[in-house]
Design an enzyme around this catalytic site. Structure first.
Site, PDB file in Angstrom:
ATOM      1  N   HIS A 208      -8.163   0.710   3.880  1.00  0.00           N
ATOM      2  CA  HIS A 208      -7.858   1.138   2.521  1.00  0.00           C
ATOM      3  C   HIS A 208      -6.401   0.886   2.192  1.00  0.00           C
ATOM      4  O   HIS A 208      -5.499   1.283   2.928  1.00  0.00           O
ATOM      5  CB  HIS A 208      -8.169   2.644   2.402  1.00  0.00           C
ATOM      6  CG  HIS A 208      -7.618   3.279   1.170  1.00  0.00           C
ATOM      7  ND1 HIS A 208      -6.845   4.429   1.206  1.00  0.00           N
ATOM      8  CD2 HIS A 208      -7.707   2.932  -0.138  1.00  0.00           C
ATOM      9  CE1 HIS A 208      -6.501   4.761  -0.021  1.00  0.00           C
ATOM     10  NE2 HIS A 208      -7.006   3.865  -0.845  1.00  0.00           N
ATOM     11  N   GLY A 210      -3.776   1.623  -0.922  1.00  0.00           N
ATOM     12  CA  GLY A 210      -3.795   2.550  -2.044  1.00  0.00           C
ATOM     13  C   GLY A 210      -3.194   2.055  -3.331  1.00  0.00           C
ATOM     14  O   GLY A 210      -2.674   2.858  -4.107  1.00  0.00           O
ATOM     15  N   GLU A 235       0.543   6.323   3.424  1.00  0.00           N
ATOM     16  CA  GLU A 235      -0.184   7.528   2.999  1.00  0.00           C
ATOM     17  C   GLU A 235      -1.623   7.229   2.631  1.00  0.00           C
ATOM     18  O   GLU A 235      -2.517   8.073   2.789  1.00  0.00           O
ATOM     19  CB  GLU A 235       0.540   8.188   1.826  1.00  0.00           C
ATOM     20  CG  GLU A 235       0.351   7.555   0.463  1.00  0.00           C
ATOM     21  CD  GLU A 235       1.054   6.214   0.297  1.00  0.00           C
ATOM     22  OE1 GLU A 235       0.657   5.446  -0.594  1.00  0.00           O
ATOM     23  OE2 GLU A 235       1.996   5.953   1.055  1.00  0.00           O
ATOM     24  N   ASP A 236      -1.890   6.009   2.147  1.00  0.00           N
ATOM     25  CA  ASP A 236      -3.243   5.642   1.735  1.00  0.00           C
ATOM     26  C   ASP A 236      -4.218   5.667   2.907  1.00  0.00           C
ATOM     27  O   ASP A 236      -5.335   6.177   2.793  1.00  0.00           O
ATOM     28  CB  ASP A 236      -3.243   4.268   1.051  1.00  0.00           C
ATOM     29  CG  ASP A 236      -2.405   3.240   1.800  1.00  0.00           C
ATOM     30  OD1 ASP A 236      -1.965   3.526   2.931  1.00  0.00           O
ATOM     31  OD2 ASP A 236      -2.182   2.153   1.241  1.00  0.00           O
ATOM     32  N   PHE A 237      -3.788   5.133   4.050  1.00  0.00           N
ATOM     33  CA  PHE A 237      -4.649   5.130   5.239  1.00  0.00           C
ATOM     34  C   PHE A 237      -4.988   6.556   5.676  1.00  0.00           C
ATOM     35  O   PHE A 237      -6.146   6.870   5.996  1.00  0.00           O
ATOM     36  CB  PHE A 237      -3.956   4.378   6.379  1.00  0.00           C
ATOM     37  CG  PHE A 237      -4.680   4.468   7.701  1.00  0.00           C
ATOM     38  CD1 PHE A 237      -5.713   3.597   7.997  1.00  0.00           C
ATOM     39  CD2 PHE A 237      -4.331   5.427   8.645  1.00  0.00           C
ATOM     40  CE1 PHE A 237      -6.384   3.689   9.214  1.00  0.00           C
ATOM     41  CE2 PHE A 237      -4.988   5.517   9.852  1.00  0.00           C
ATOM     42  CZ  PHE A 237      -6.029   4.645  10.138  1.00  0.00           C
TER      43      PHE A 237
END
Length: 397
Positions: A208, A210, A235-237
């Protein structure tokens, strides 16, 4: 002597099996991409009302396409949403751009937040925190500044938000732009990146990015909201991981994320790729071995040697056929993701494809050699597991 031979044969078998697995990923991406992407059937009318969406737009600086990119968010065909623009510095020229759009579209529910709120080392999280705190809808869409939306993009994303899905994100891609750098970006996102994303989505693996991600706000609030991820740069992961660890699914929508940055340079994009590689290595150490082996040129050499040792095949002929087939399948996949005529010819594709394939191992080695991450004027170092520490603080005036 015998143990050495057994070791060589063991490596050869491993390389050949790994090579076969990569071809399977190629086929999965092509078949699944043809079925999944640009599927208009996902936009069938719903019987239930559409849920509200709070769209957070973190902005830093201005590029030539910023105004037109942001304007597409004001003209979307979706019944209930709000726009939350977040800018850390009041002297940022993006403030003026946003204010012009707020004046132009007073009927759209939109707000501007200036100043940020420091909740961790991640600058993007700090910038978005005030907007997130004021979000009033049950879904959150985090969208980077360079994203261009179509009228039905948000509809498409919400149609993929099923009862067991916590996060819907878009396959990263690019708008049609002129120049070699633009071609290089489109080739990267439409081949190697698309292959990984599509295969991971089908196999339900956390992959992912973001830049455009729709999430259930309550699930974020349950673990502390955005601030809970302020210690990470990726932060997305970790947001996606927090969902999957609790049994929720993540998936991609049928429309790609149309990146439309006005400034397009090879060096800046390579720096971006290197930064992503550093993040992957820190979060998932096995990528130190697996990622280089997944590259066309590297695995081609390994598989050619393996085929020569195991089957007596001509390694040079094997290698050339390997490159040709990889090239053709990448062209097919790029055409699927583009869903229309490409703006460059096959010769341009050959040059950009060769440049990407040949430069990728170097960029990965560079990422291993210098693990520090430079993000605008700030410098960070990652510990194993992805937690970031700032090495050089911002200069405050």
């Amino acid at each position: 002597m015998a143990p050495m031979i057994y070791t060589l044969y063991g490596f050869a078998i491993f390389f050949f099996i790994f090579w076969c697995g990569l071809w399977l990923l190629h086929l999965i991406a092509i078949v699944y991409g043809k079925w999944k992407l640009h599927n208009r059937d996902t936009l069938t009318p719903r019987e239930v009302p559409y849920a509200g969406v709070s769209i957070i737009k973190p902005l830093v600086g201005v590029d030539p396409n910023l105004f037109v990119n942001l304007e597409t968010f004001f003209t979307m065909n979706y019944p209930k949403y709000e726009l939350l623009f977040c800018i850390e510095n009041e002297s940022d020229p993006a403030v003026m751009i946003v204010k012009k759009l707020l004046d132009k579209y007073p009927e759209v529910d939109s707000s501007l937040f200036i100043g940020g709120c420091e909740v961790g080392v991640n600058p993007k999280i700090n910038n978005m925190q005030p907007g997130y705190a004021c979000a009033k809808h049950e879904y959150i869409l985090i969208s980077d500044s360079g994203i261009r939306m179509k009228e039905d993009t948000l509809l498409d994303m919400m149609h993929h938000m099923r009862d067991d899905v916590a996060l819907v994100h878009q396959l990263p891609f690019t708008c049609d732009r002129d120049g070699f750098a633009a071609t290089f970006e489109k080739v990267f996102f439409g081949t190697v990146q698309a292959r990984i994303y599509l295969a991971a989505d089908l196999l339900r693996i956390n992959c992912h990015t973001g830049m455009s991600a729709l999430m259930r706000k309550q699930l974020l609030d349950d673990v502390g909201g955005l601030r809970a991820f302020g210690c990470y740069l990726a932060e997305d992961f970790f947001m996606a991981k927090s969902f999957t660890d609790r049994g929720w699914r993540i998936c991609i929508s049928s429309q790609p994320a149309w990146q439309n940055a006005g400034l397009c340079e090879v060096t800046s994009f390579q720096a971006r790729l290197t930064r992503w590689a550093k993040l992957r290595v820190a979060m998932l150490p096995p990528t130190i071995i697996l990622e280089p082996l997944s590259e066309c040129m590297v695995i081609g050499m390994c598989a050619s040697w393996a085929a020569s040792l195991l089957f007596g095949w001509d390694s040079v002929v094997f290698y050339m056929i390997h490159i040709l087939l990889w090239f053709l399948l990448d062209w097919i996949l790029l055409s699927i993701v583009q869903n229309g005529a490409l703006t460059f010819n096959k010769f341009d594709f050959v040059v950009a494809w060769m440049f990407r394939e040949c430069s990728s191992p170097y960029l990965f080695l560079h990422a291993l050699w210098d693990p520090t991450i430079r993000w605008r004027s700030r410098v960070f170092k990652l510990a194993w597991g992805g937690i970031a520490k700032e090495l050089k603080s911002r200069i405050k005036y």
